[in-house]
Design a protein around this motif. Structure first.
Motif, mmCIF file in Angstrom:
data_model
loop_
_atom_site.group_PDB
_atom_site.id
_atom_site.type_symbol
_atom_site.label_atom_id
_atom_site.label_comp_id
_atom_site.label_asym_id
_atom_site.label_seq_id
_atom_site.Cartn_x
_atom_site.Cartn_y
_atom_site.Cartn_z
ATOM 1 N N CYS A 45 -6.135 -2.776 4.452
ATOM 2 C CA CYS A 45 -6.624 -3.764 5.420
ATOM 3 C C CYS A 45 -6.461 -3.196 6.825
ATOM 4 N N ASP B 53 0.833 -1.201 0.000
ATOM 5 C CA ASP B 53 0.000 0.000 0.000
ATOM 6 C C ASP B 53 0.866 1.249 0.000
ATOM 7 N N CYS C 78 1.683 -5.592 2.547
ATOM 8 C CA CYS C 78 0.349 -6.037 3.006
ATOM 9 C C CYS C 78 0.388 -7.446 3.576
ATOM 10 N N PRO C 79 -0.126 -7.628 4.814
ATOM 11 C CA PRO C 79 -0.154 -8.962 5.415
ATOM 12 C C PRO C 79 -1.359 -9.808 5.014
ATOM 13 N N CYS D 170 -2.324 -2.965 7.267
ATOM 14 C CA CYS D 170 -1.791 -1.795 6.557
ATOM 15 C C CYS D 170 -2.302 -0.491 7.154
HETATM 16 ZN ZN LIG Z 1 -2.979 -4.665 3.723
#
Ligand SMILES: [Zn+2]
Length: 194
Positions: A91, A33, A173-174, A109
């Motif tokens: 997210c 992101d 991003c996870p 994020c």
């Molecule tokens: Zn994310």
């Protein structure tokens, strides 16, 4: 030399007008992101204004990212990948709870971007929709959205040029749904000043 964006982590940086930022996917298949504010914090990235002036959901080389006050913030000047998303919100803790039933803390994020912006003395709330680089979203003719794995291969990158002085936050991003089902991996970036 590129610097690391840790897996599921964030970084913040300032860009002067005319400087370029290269964002690299060292291993491939990892999305991230990007959020930008004007240096004084008064303008923030706007996907809606970007769609107004660019007329496309799929931004790539030659396209600009615009602010909520209708000024160009960044222009994509190189792009190995050619597929990014600018629809989805970053997210967040709530998203992991509502969509996936996660009850403990989950890296996200939203928190990464807000923390990095605060370090740059930018008040991030409300956080705008991020430019979700390498995130691959297919839009069906019926309007349905579907995730596909990022198209980025190991070493692929894209470059944006700052069109004003900016505070920028980046997050790896996870969310595995955005990364082909894989766990989060690091990304990298470098600022090109010449
Ligand atoms: Zn994310």
């Amino acid at each position: 030399m590129p610097q690391v964006i840790p897996a599921a982590g964030g970084v913040g940086l300032r860009l002067r007008h005319g400087e370029r930022l290269r964002i690299i996917d060292p291993q491939g298949g990892q999305s991230g992101d990007l959020v930008a504010f004007s240096q004084d914090g008064r303008q923030r990235l706007s996907n809606g204004r970007t769609f107004d002036y660019g007329g496309t959901l799929y931004l790539s080389k030659g396209d600009s990212l615009w602010s909520d006050r209708s000024e160009r913030m960044l222009t994509i000047v190189a792009d190995d990948v050619g597929r990014h998303d600018f629809l989805y919100a970053p997210c967040s803790l709530e998203m992991y709870r509502i969509q996936y039933g996660v009850t403990d803390y989950h890296p996200n994020c939203h928190d990464n971007l807000c923390a990095e912006l605060r370090k740059l003395r930018i008040e991030p709330d409300p956080l705008p929709t991020a430019f979700n680089f390498f995130m691959n979203v297919d839009i069906g003719a019926d309007g349905k959205l579907a995730f596909a794995p990022p198209r980025s291969r190991a070493g692929d990158s894209f470059v944006v040029r700052a069109e004003m002085d900016l505070a920028v936050a980046l997050s790896s991003c996870p969310a595995s749904t955005c990364n082909g089902g894989a766990p989060p991996r690091p990304l990298a970036f470098e600022i090109l000043r010449e």
